[in-house]
Design an enzyme around this catalytic site. Structure first.
Site, PDB file in Angstrom:
ATOM      1  N   SER A  15      -1.860  -2.861   0.328  1.00 37.35           N
ATOM      2  CA  SER A  15      -1.808  -1.432   0.622  1.00 37.35           C
ATOM      3  C   SER A  15      -2.639  -1.111   1.861  1.00 37.35           C
ATOM      4  O   SER A  15      -2.270  -1.518   2.959  1.00 37.35           O
ATOM      5  CB  SER A  15      -2.243  -0.640  -0.612  1.00 37.35           C
ATOM      6  OG  SER A  15      -1.901   0.715  -0.509  1.00 37.35           O
TER       7      SER A  15
ATOM      8  N   HIS B   7       4.281  -0.087  -0.522  1.00 37.44           N
ATOM      9  CA  HIS B   7       4.778   0.563  -1.750  1.00 37.44           C
ATOM     10  C   HIS B   7       6.151   1.204  -1.500  1.00 37.44           C
ATOM     11  O   HIS B   7       6.425   2.321  -1.930  1.00 37.44           O
ATOM     12  CB  HIS B   7       3.775   1.602  -2.249  1.00 37.44           C
ATOM     13  CG  HIS B   7       2.387   1.079  -2.418  1.00 37.44           C
ATOM     14  ND1 HIS B   7       2.113  -0.025  -3.195  1.00 37.44           N
ATOM     15  CD2 HIS B   7       1.203   1.491  -1.896  1.00 37.44           C
ATOM     16  CE1 HIS B   7       0.804  -0.264  -3.156  1.00 37.44           C
ATOM     17  NE2 HIS B   7       0.235   0.639  -2.371  1.00 37.44           N
TER      18      HIS B   7
END
Length: 244
Positions: A133, A169
């Site tokens: 991330s 994501h």
């Protein structure tokens, strides 16, 4: 033993619930260790700046490392740097793993403390850089982030070790895919690559070498500007041993 070439594994994965520990390092992290050429007990440095250097989470990762035969060290910046020689600490590692959270805060603090330059030296010396991330976006020019609030916004001041943008994501948060494509289409972000949860992008030098997955059926993507639109091309990842 350092990697043969500067190596980055940028992911939307790398951890999963452990069997005897709260979390465990999953196939993407284990592949980063393999890429490092580590001999004996691998050495992994976790950098949790983006999450505020949470001591409880650090303890979970230390326990995971102990269970999996990995020596885990934490480089913290809160409330002060945990070492006076960040470059030296990083050069002793096989892998650096950067956790998720606020990429905007991560970038600001790294630059304030000179950690950005220490990481560049480690990368050039063959320490494998990796993360999830925020710990994926940071190596690129920029990407999409919730650092500023629940409505995603662009971040465009990444470390730019890699000359691309990065979408994380991509399949699990509704705002991610359309915003990333819009930002590439209007030129806010350059062409780049995106990862579904459980996938990663392996860069050797600054070139994408391979897409990888620790969850069967997930994808990675090349997103490029085409006029005033974005073009998305799926890159089928190689599924790693031990994948779910």
């Amino acid at each position: 033993m350092p990697a043969d070439t500067p190596t980055i594994l940028a992911t939307s994965g790398g951890l999963r619930r452990g069997r005897r520990t709260e979390v465990e390092f999953s196939p993407l992290v284990l592949h980063a260790i393999e890429l490092s050429g580590a001999t004996g007990r691998p050495r992994l440095c976790h950098i949790g700046t983006a999450g505020g250097d949470q001591r409880g989470f650090q303890a979970w990762l230390s326990a995971a490392g102990e269970a999996q035969g990995i020596t885990v060290t934490h480089l913290s910046l809160f409330a002060m740097p945990s070492t006076g020689d960040m470059t030296g600490l990083l050069l002793e590692q096989d892998v650096v793993w950067v956790g998720g959270g606020s990429v905007a805060n991560l970038l600001a603090l790294w630059r304030l403390h000179g950690l950005d330059q220490a990481l560049r030296q480690a990368w050039q010396a063959g320490v494998v850089l990796s993360g999830v991330s925020a710990g994926s976006i940071c190596w690129h020019i920029g990407g999409t982030t919730d650092s500023f609030g629940p409505d995603l916004r662009p971040v465009t001041d990444g470390l730019a070790f890699l000359p691309y943008s990065n979408g994380v994501h991509y399949d699990s948060e509704a705002q991610r895919r359309p915003l990333y494509q819009r930002l590439v289409a209007d030129g806010t972000l350059p062409d780049g690559y995106a990862t579904d949860d459980g996938t990663g992008l392996l860069y050797c030098g600054t070139q994408l070498a391979e897409a990888l997955s620790e969850i069967s059926g997930k994808g990675t993507y090349r997103v490029t500007r085409d006029g005033d639109q974005a073009r998305e091309e799926r890159i089928e990842p190689r599924v790693l041993p031990g994948a779910d």
